[in-house]
Design a protein around this motif. Structure first.
Motif, PDB file in Angstrom:
ATOM      1  N   ARG A  40      37.488  17.212 -25.213  1.00 25.20           N
ATOM      2  CA  ARG A  40      38.462  16.173 -25.577  1.00 25.20           C
ATOM      3  C   ARG A  40      39.825  16.447 -24.967  1.00 25.20           C
ATOM      4  O   ARG A  40      40.499  15.533 -24.473  1.00 25.20           O
ATOM      5  CB  ARG A  40      38.584  16.079 -27.104  1.00 25.20           C
ATOM      6  N   GLU A  41      40.247  17.704 -25.013  1.00 23.14           N
ATOM      7  CA  GLU A  41      41.572  18.015 -24.474  1.00 23.14           C
ATOM      8  C   GLU A  41      41.642  17.783 -22.961  1.00 23.14           C
ATOM      9  O   GLU A  41      42.713  17.465 -22.429  1.00 23.14           O
ATOM     10  CB  GLU A  41      41.963  19.463 -24.810  1.00 23.14           C
ATOM     11  N   GLU A  42      40.501  17.930 -22.288  1.00 26.22           N
ATOM     12  CA  GLU A  42      40.485  17.672 -20.851  1.00 26.22           C
ATOM     13  C   GLU A  42      40.617  16.178 -20.553  1.00 26.22           C
ATOM     14  O   GLU A  42      41.329  15.776 -19.615  1.00 26.22           O
ATOM     15  CB  GLU A  42      39.200  18.238 -20.244  1.00 26.22           C
ATOM     16  N   VAL A  43      39.936  15.367 -21.353  1.00 25.78           N
ATOM     17  CA  VAL A  43      40.085  13.913 -21.188  1.00 25.78           C
ATOM     18  C   VAL A  43      41.530  13.513 -21.445  1.00 25.78           C
ATOM     19  O   VAL A  43      42.125  12.727 -20.694  1.00 25.78           O
ATOM     20  CB  VAL A  43      39.135  13.159 -22.140  1.00 25.78           C
ATOM     21  N   ALA A  44      42.118  14.044 -22.512  1.00 28.05           N
ATOM     22  CA  ALA A  44      43.503  13.716 -22.845  1.00 28.05           C
ATOM     23  C   ALA A  44      44.451  14.115 -21.718  1.00 28.05           C
ATOM     24  O   ALA A  44      45.345  13.348 -21.335  1.00 28.05           O
ATOM     25  CB  ALA A  44      43.903  14.397 -24.152  1.00 28.05           C
ATOM     26  N   GLN A  45      44.239  15.304 -21.153  1.00 29.91           N
ATOM     27  CA  GLN A  45      45.100  15.779 -20.077  1.00 29.91           C
ATOM     28  C   GLN A  45      44.973  14.890 -18.846  1.00 29.91           C
ATOM     29  O   GLN A  45      45.974  14.487 -18.245  1.00 29.91           O
ATOM     30  CB  GLN A  45      44.731  17.220 -19.723  1.00 29.91           C
ATOM     31  N   LEU A  46      43.743  14.564 -18.463  1.00 31.74           N
ATOM     32  CA  LEU A  46      43.521  13.751 -17.265  1.00 31.74           C
ATOM     33  C   LEU A  46      44.031  12.319 -17.433  1.00 31.74           C
ATOM     34  O   LEU A  46      44.484  11.696 -16.476  1.00 31.74           O
ATOM     35  CB  LEU A  46      42.030  13.740 -16.919  1.00 31.74           C
ATOM     36  N   GLY A  48      46.526  11.517 -19.428  1.00 29.22           N
ATOM     37  CA  GLY A  48      47.954  11.526 -19.705  1.00 29.22           C
ATOM     38  C   GLY A  48      48.304  11.087 -21.108  1.00 29.22           C
ATOM     39  O   GLY A  48      49.348  10.471 -21.345  1.00 29.22           O
ATOM     40  N   VAL A  49      47.433  11.416 -22.079  1.00 27.17           N
ATOM     41  CA  VAL A  49      47.710  11.074 -23.478  1.00 27.17           C
ATOM     42  C   VAL A  49      47.684  12.352 -24.310  1.00 27.17           C
ATOM     43  O   VAL A  49      47.200  13.394 -23.863  1.00 27.17           O
ATOM     44  CB  VAL A  49      46.675  10.051 -24.027  1.00 27.17           C
ATOM     45  N   GLY A  50      48.180  12.252 -25.529  1.00 25.92           N
ATOM     46  CA  GLY A  50      48.213  13.419 -26.399  1.00 25.92           C
ATOM     47  C   GLY A  50      46.821  13.834 -26.854  1.00 25.92           C
ATOM     48  O   GLY A  50      45.960  12.986 -27.110  1.00 25.92           O
ATOM     49  N   VAL A  51      46.612  15.134 -26.957  1.00 25.58           N
ATOM     50  CA  VAL A  51      45.304  15.642 -27.382  1.00 25.58           C
ATOM     51  C   VAL A  51      44.982  15.181 -28.798  1.00 25.58           C
ATOM     52  O   VAL A  51      43.864  14.722 -29.077  1.00 25.58           O
ATOM     53  CB  VAL A  51      45.272  17.189 -27.297  1.00 25.58           C
ATOM     54  N   GLN A  68      47.406  -0.052 -21.302  1.00 26.45           N
ATOM     55  CA  GLN A  68      47.684   0.982 -20.317  1.00 26.45           C
ATOM     56  C   GLN A  68      46.921   2.263 -20.631  1.00 26.45           C
ATOM     57  O   GLN A  68      46.363   2.914 -19.731  1.00 26.45           O
ATOM     58  CB  GLN A  68      49.192   1.264 -20.255  1.00 26.45           C
ATOM     59  N   VAL A  69      46.886   2.633 -21.924  1.00 26.34           N
ATOM     60  CA  VAL A  69      46.157   3.837 -22.317  1.00 26.34           C
ATOM     61  C   VAL A  69      44.656   3.650 -22.117  1.00 26.34           C
ATOM     62  O   VAL A  69      43.958   4.553 -21.630  1.00 26.34           O
ATOM     63  CB  VAL A  69      46.480   4.190 -23.785  1.00 26.34           C
ATOM     64  N   LEU A  70      44.149   2.484 -22.480  1.00 25.15           N
ATOM     65  CA  LEU A  70      42.712   2.219 -22.283  1.00 25.15           C
ATOM     66  C   LEU A  70      42.351   2.278 -20.806  1.00 25.15           C
ATOM     67  O   LEU A  70      41.283   2.793 -20.441  1.00 25.15           O
ATOM     68  CB  LEU A  70      42.349   0.858 -22.866  1.00 25.15           C
ATOM     69  N   ASP A  71      43.224   1.748 -19.958  1.00 29.38           N
ATOM     70  CA  ASP A  71      42.973   1.815 -18.518  1.00 29.38           C
ATOM     71  C   ASP A  71      42.900   3.268 -18.048  1.00 29.38           C
ATOM     72  O   ASP A  71      42.039   3.632 -17.235  1.00 29.38           O
ATOM     73  CB  ASP A  71      44.072   1.090 -17.748  1.00 29.38           C
ATOM     74  N   ALA A  72      43.813   4.100 -18.538  1.00 29.41           N
ATOM     75  CA  ALA A  72      43.834   5.508 -18.137  1.00 29.41           C
ATOM     76  C   ALA A  72      42.566   6.216 -18.601  1.00 29.41           C
ATOM     77  O   ALA A  72      41.974   7.019 -17.865  1.00 29.41           O
ATOM     78  CB  ALA A  72      45.073   6.198 -18.709  1.00 29.41           C
ATOM     79  N   ILE A  73      42.130   5.950 -19.819  1.00 25.22           N
ATOM     80  CA  ILE A  73      40.900   6.559 -20.329  1.00 25.22           C
ATOM     81  C   ILE A  73      39.698   6.064 -19.541  1.00 25.22           C
ATOM     82  O   ILE A  73      38.790   6.842 -19.194  1.00 25.22           O
ATOM     83  CB  ILE A  73      40.737   6.248 -21.832  1.00 25.22           C
ATOM     84  N   ALA A  74      39.679   4.755 -19.219  1.00 27.23           N
ATOM     85  CA  ALA A  74      38.566   4.186 -18.452  1.00 27.23           C
ATOM     86  C   ALA A  74      38.466   4.836 -17.080  1.00 27.23           C
ATOM     87  O   ALA A  74      37.363   5.137 -16.596  1.00 27.23           O
ATOM     88  CB  ALA A  74      38.738   2.681 -18.323  1.00 27.23           C
ATOM     89  N   ARG A  75      39.612   5.065 -16.422  1.00 26.66           N
ATOM     90  CA  ARG A  75      39.592   5.722 -15.109  1.00 26.66           C
ATOM     91  C   ARG A  75      39.096   7.158 -15.234  1.00 26.66           C
ATOM     92  O   ARG A  75      38.299   7.631 -14.416  1.00 26.66           O
ATOM     93  CB  ARG A  75      40.989   5.696 -14.489  1.00 26.66           C
ATOM     94  N   THR A  76      39.566   7.872 -16.258  1.00 26.37           N
ATOM     95  CA  THR A  76      39.162   9.263 -16.445  1.00 26.37           C
ATOM     96  C   THR A  76      37.663   9.378 -16.688  1.00 26.37           C
ATOM     97  O   THR A  76      36.998  10.272 -16.144  1.00 26.37           O
ATOM     98  CB  THR A  76      39.928   9.876 -17.627  1.00 26.37           C
TER      99      THR A  76
END
Length: 274
Positions: A40-46, A48-51, A68-76
């Motif tokens: 989980r912490e790796e997804v959060a880091q990649l 750019g959101v809080g763990v 914006q956050v959903l887009d970042a998670i989707a890309r990760t």
């Protein structure tokens, strides 16, 4: 967001995370990795959101996620378009538009358009962008197919382009409904900057569109009879039919069927002299 949706979102994120290996995102695998895929912490880091925030999201806690956050998670998590749509729906956000790659019309679909022969037909998006067409459509609506970028769009042509504005005879009946159908599609993509910018440009370029847009009317697509005026052959009457294109959910095929024998004859002349 309901408790069931939060639970579904948590399960979906967990399964998507577990299929991404550290090597796929240029991370060292490291020792003692007890779970498959990323932590989980790796997804959060990649992303750019809080763990803690991401952990709560994956635990199904009642928190909100911006587009914006959903887009970042989707890309990760390397989600494809269908998975991105699913993520947005579970998170209670507007769906995202299909990427341009999915809007490319295959040779098979173009062949279907061409086989329609004397019936103008085109593939359009829900934003009324025209992606492909057959010769009959090009003969009837040269201003559309000759336009470029966002202006190859029947909504833009109808309200802004002078020639098209003069072509549609029954504007008073058709334009309010067209804008209402457009608003129905807009509600699914209201957070999309491309849609927002397009609506702003239309409102600025056309006071008529701005007035109809302000009415807040909404309608589903459906069959219509549209009347066009040609400089040489006079009036042409078409019944328009919309077919969903399942390969790209944001698109549909619009077919113009001549209503009268006079229209069929006139259309043949237009195609011959295009």
């Amino acid at each position: 967001m309901t408790a069931d949706k939060r639970s579904d979102l948590a399960a979906f994120l967990r399964t998507r995370r577990e299929r991404i290996t550290p090597e796929m995102v240029d991370l060292a695998p490291g020792p003692r990795r007890r779970t498959p895929g990323l932590r989980r912490e790796e997804v959060a880091q990649l992303a750019g959101v809080g763990v803690t925030w991401y952990t709560w999201l994956e635990q199904g806690r009642p928190i909100n996620a911006s587009t914006q956050v959903l887009d970042a998670i989707a890309r990760t998590l390397r989600l494809d378009h269908a998975e991105r749509q699913h993520l947005y729906r579970l998170a209670g956000q507007s769906e995202v538009r299909s990427p341009r790659d999915s809007e490319r019309v295959t040779a098979e679909v173009q062949q279907i358009l061409d086989q329609l022969g004397g019936m103008p037909a085109a593939i359009t998006t829900s934003r009324y962008d025209v992606l492909a067409w057959n010769p009959a459509y090009a003969a009837m609506f040269p201003e559309v197919v000759d336009a470029e970028g966002d202006e190859r769009n029947t909504m833009w042509q109808t309200f802004v382009q002078p020639t098209w504005r003069a072509t549609l005879v029954n504007r008073e009946q058709e334009l309010p409904r067209a804008v209402a159908v457009f608003r129905g599609a807009y509600s699914r993509y209201a957070s999309d900057p491309c849609w927002q910018d397009f609506v702003r440009r239309l409102c600025s370029a056309s006071s008529e569109f701005a007035r109809l847009w302000a009415r807040q009317d909404v309608a589903d697509p459906g069959p219509r009879v549209k009347i066009y005026k040609h400089d040489v052959v006079g009036e042409l009457r078409f019944a328009t039919t919309s077919f969903a294109w399942s390969a790209a959910p944001d698109t549909r095929m619009i077919v113009y069927t001549p209503v009268t024998d006079e229209t069929r004859t006139a259309l043949r002349w237009v195609m011959t002299h295009a």
